[in-house]
Each structure stands twice: as C-alpha cells, then as structure tokens.
Design an enzyme around this catalytic site. Structure first.
Site, PDB file in Angstrom:
ATOM      1  N   HIS A 243       6.964  -9.737  -6.734  1.00  0.00           N
ATOM      2  CA  HIS A 243       6.584 -10.153  -8.770  1.00  0.00           C
ATOM      3  C   HIS A 243       6.017 -11.070  -9.290  1.00  0.00           C
ATOM      4  O   HIS A 243       5.942 -11.440 -10.117  1.00  0.00           O
ATOM      5  CB  HIS A 243       7.646  -9.795  -9.121  1.00  0.00           C
ATOM      6  CG  HIS A 243       8.386  -8.288  -8.303  1.00  0.00           C
ATOM      7  ND1 HIS A 243       7.870  -7.236  -8.238  1.00  0.00           N
ATOM      8  CD2 HIS A 243       9.838  -7.881  -8.218  1.00  0.00           C
ATOM      9  CE1 HIS A 243       8.553  -6.506  -7.459  1.00  0.00           C
ATOM     10  NE2 HIS A 243       9.452  -6.436  -7.882  1.00  0.00           N
TER      11      HIS A 243
ATOM     12  N   ARG B  35       9.184  -5.530 -13.624  1.00  0.00           N
ATOM     13  CA  ARG B  35       8.110  -3.983 -14.234  1.00  0.00           C
ATOM     14  C   ARG B  35       6.804  -3.556 -14.635  1.00  0.00           C
ATOM     15  O   ARG B  35       6.748  -2.802 -14.653  1.00  0.00           O
ATOM     16  CB  ARG B  35       9.634  -3.570 -15.035  1.00  0.00           C
ATOM     17  CG  ARG B  35      10.966  -3.425 -14.873  1.00  0.00           C
ATOM     18  CD  ARG B  35      12.056  -3.711 -16.443  1.00  0.00           C
ATOM     19  NE  ARG B  35      12.247  -1.990 -16.932  1.00  0.00           N
ATOM     20  CZ  ARG B  35      12.671  -1.833 -17.217  1.00  0.00           C
ATOM     21  NH1 ARG B  35      13.291  -2.497 -18.284  1.00  0.00           N
ATOM     22  NH2 ARG B  35      12.466   0.037 -18.478  1.00  0.00           N
TER      23      ARG B  35
ATOM     24  N   PRO C 231      12.277  -9.614 -24.697  1.00  0.00           N
ATOM     25  CA  PRO C 231      11.266 -10.933 -25.549  1.00  0.00           C
ATOM     26  C   PRO C 231      11.318 -10.622 -26.915  1.00  0.00           C
ATOM     27  O   PRO C 231      10.190  -9.309 -26.650  1.00  0.00           O
ATOM     28  CB  PRO C 231      10.859 -11.785 -24.967  1.00  0.00           C
ATOM     29  CG  PRO C 231      10.212 -10.888 -23.683  1.00  0.00           C
ATOM     30  CD  PRO C 231      10.806  -9.587 -24.010  1.00  0.00           C
ATOM     31  N   GLU C 232      11.570 -10.336 -27.934  1.00  0.00           N
ATOM     32  CA  GLU C 232      11.545 -10.854 -29.445  1.00  0.00           C
ATOM     33  C   GLU C 232      10.595 -12.269 -29.966  1.00  0.00           C
ATOM     34  O   GLU C 232      10.474 -12.578 -28.837  1.00  0.00           O
ATOM     35  CB  GLU C 232      12.694 -10.549 -30.728  1.00  0.00           C
ATOM     36  CG  GLU C 232      12.940  -9.280 -30.007  1.00  0.00           C
ATOM     37  CD  GLU C 232      13.865  -8.635 -31.237  1.00  0.00           C
ATOM     38  OE1 GLU C 232      13.773  -9.157 -32.150  1.00  0.00           O
ATOM     39  OE2 GLU C 232      14.656  -7.935 -30.957  1.00  0.00           O
TER      40      GLU C 232
ATOM     41  N   ARG D 256       6.693   3.264 -47.716  1.00  0.00           N
ATOM     42  CA  ARG D 256       7.661   3.593 -46.122  1.00  0.00           C
ATOM     43  C   ARG D 256       8.482   4.976 -46.828  1.00  0.00           C
ATOM     44  O   ARG D 256       9.973   5.232 -47.115  1.00  0.00           O
ATOM     45  CB  ARG D 256       7.870   2.832 -45.709  1.00  0.00           C
ATOM     46  CG  ARG D 256       6.916   1.744 -45.119  1.00  0.00           C
ATOM     47  CD  ARG D 256       6.295   2.168 -43.884  1.00  0.00           C
ATOM     48  NE  ARG D 256       4.317   1.378 -44.334  1.00  0.00           N
ATOM     49  CZ  ARG D 256       4.485   1.267 -42.600  1.00  0.00           C
ATOM     50  NH1 ARG D 256       3.838   1.273 -41.920  1.00  0.00           N
ATOM     51  NH2 ARG D 256       3.175   1.272 -42.987  1.00  0.00           N
TER      52      ARG D 256
END
Ligand SMILES: [Zn+2]
Length: 283
Positions: free
Chosen positions: A100, A119, A2-3, A162
């Site tokens: 889970h 996970r 997920p973002e 950067r």
C-alpha cells in the site's frame, strides 16, 4: 478519519523535508486511489521544486515551480511517513517498501516521503496553481474556520437557511471547511448547544459564541499535534496522529465534565454518524 487538525499536523511535519526542496523522483505505483491519478503524474512531479506547502480544509497543497499544485487528500486511512531526512528533523532510516505504499517522493535532500493508503479513499491530483480555487475539489469548500472570512455575520447568514440539526450543518463543508464528527461534537459540548437543535433556530448570540469556540477547539488540537511532532519521531515516522483528550467524543456513559453538571454523556445517531453530547447541559 483525519480532520483539519490532523491534516495540519501532517502538513507541518512534511514541511521541513518538502518545502523549498526538489522532488528528484516520484514513484507512482498504481493508476489510482479513490480516483485515477492525473496523466503522467510521476513525470510532472519529478524534478519539480516544492515552493510552498499549504493546507485548504483537509487538503494538503504542494505548490511547485512548474506552475502546478499537487493536491493531497488523506481520505479515511491515508498515512504519510518521512524517512531519512538529512536535516536532523527525522531520524528514520528508509524502510523497506511496504504494501500500500502507493506514491513515494524521493527528495533531493535525501528525505523520502511515502503515501500509504490501505483503503484507497485518499486522492491526489495536479492543478494549475493559478486556477486552484476553481478546482472541483476546492471550489465548493466554505471558509477556513481559522481564517478571517469565518465570522459571526458569515456563520449567522450561513445557518439562517439550514433546516437541519446544528450538528449536521457544521459538518457541511459548504458551511465551514474541515470540521468533522469528532471536533463538531467537542464544539457543541463546549458551546452548551444540543446537537439536535435546528441550525436556523439558534439565536444570533449563540451563533456568535460558536465562532471563537470552533477556533479554540481546532487550535488546541493543532497545538497538541504540534507537540506530537516535537517529541515524535513516532516509531515509524508516521505523521499526524496524536493523543488528544476529548470531553464529549467517545465518552458515552461517562460523567459530564462541565462544572456543576452531573449529567452523563449520551450517544445518538445523526445522519448515520455517532453524536456524543450531554443531554443535561447542552440545550
Ligand atoms: Zn453536562
């Protein structure tokens, strides 16, 4: 994984059941996820009223009337489901406990909020709300891309030092919060910037153009997530996953959709992650 838009969608989906409501009881079914849970987490949550549900980067923040904030991170595979909400927002009966289901919030309003993570790359922690900005997970994060601190001048300055490809720089959470692989590919595609270009070599004009594009790409995805909540009630009550069309991401070998470009989307690997871009129109 997920973002930011997915996490924001989860937050919005949880709000009707949690915001302003008391957690009657929290079940904490194991000692840890990615990291150990804080001491006495179940007791510190049980009886607390959630006064606000916020998001910072990819963290969901539940402020409570106990003076603490619960920090929730979905990690790679964390899923949140709501069942049995009496407010009419959700119509799912409480499911039988599943493998889970690591943390379960029983809300006084009858809703049940379940955090399931096969996970276990997710995380939860408790912090003093007043000191939240100094929490080790929160403190290093750069400005919110949809917030006022994220501006042309900020981004120009952040990128000027950067010496990495722009793709890598935008994935750096110190530079901007919550952007991940998928949305960075989309942003650079829309901006017509080659993902291999060095961040510090980009002109001020091109950097300035990135700011509204980042906001647009994220806002469009958040809107798509919002629509998914409206017609949701996804069969199992799970929040935050929605169909969203991408122009670059995962389109290797497909024709570029930019007007007047007959290029083909390519895939390369940068910092161990797949980058999708059009070598013809992204310069
Ligand atoms: Zn193209």
């Amino acid at each position: 994984m997920p973002e930011l838009p997915e996490v924001e969608t989860v937050r919005r989906g949880l709000a009707p059941s949690m915001e302003g409501h008391v957690i009657t009881r929290a079940d904490v079914n194991r000692p840890d996820l990615r990291w150990p849970f804080p001491e006495n987490m179940a007791a510190r949550l049980s009886g607390a009223k959630v006064t606000g549900l916020r998001r910072r980067s990819k963290y969901i923040l539940a402020d409570m009337d106990t003076g603490e904030t619960l920090i929730i991170h979905l990690g790679m595979s964390g899923r949140m489901t709501v069942s049995g909400d009496p407010l009419g927002q959700f119509h799912h009966d409480h499911p039988a406990p599943a493998k889970h289901d690591h943390v379960v919030f029983h809300m006084a309003n009858g809703a049940r909020v379940t955090f399931n993570d096969a996970r276990r790359f997710g995380a939860m922690d408790l912090a003093d709300t007043a000191q939240l900005d100094d929490h080790w997970l929160i403190k290093p994060i750069g400005p919110e891309p949809l917030g006022n601190d994220f501006s042309d001048s900020y981004l120009t300055s952040a990128l000027s030092t950067r010496n990495t490809p722009i793709k890598t720089a935008l994935l750096d959470q110190h530079v901007v919060a919550g952007l991940g692989n998928i949305y960075v590919c989309e942003v650079l595609f829309r901006a017509g910037i080659n993902p291999k270009r060095k961040a510090r070599d980009l002109s001020g004009k091109r950097i300035a153009a990135l700011v509204p594009i980042i906001r647009d790409v994220l806002s469009e995805a958040i809107n798509a997530g919002g629509s998914s909540l409206k017609d949701y009630r996804q069969a199992d009550g799970e929040l935050g996953y929605f169909q969203h069309g991408f122009q670059a991401y995962d389109r290797e070998g497909n024709e570029c959709q930019t007007d007047e470009c007959n290029g083909t989307i390519a895939r390369i690997t940068q910092s161990g992650r797949s980058t999708f871009y059009c070598p013809k129109c992204q310069r």
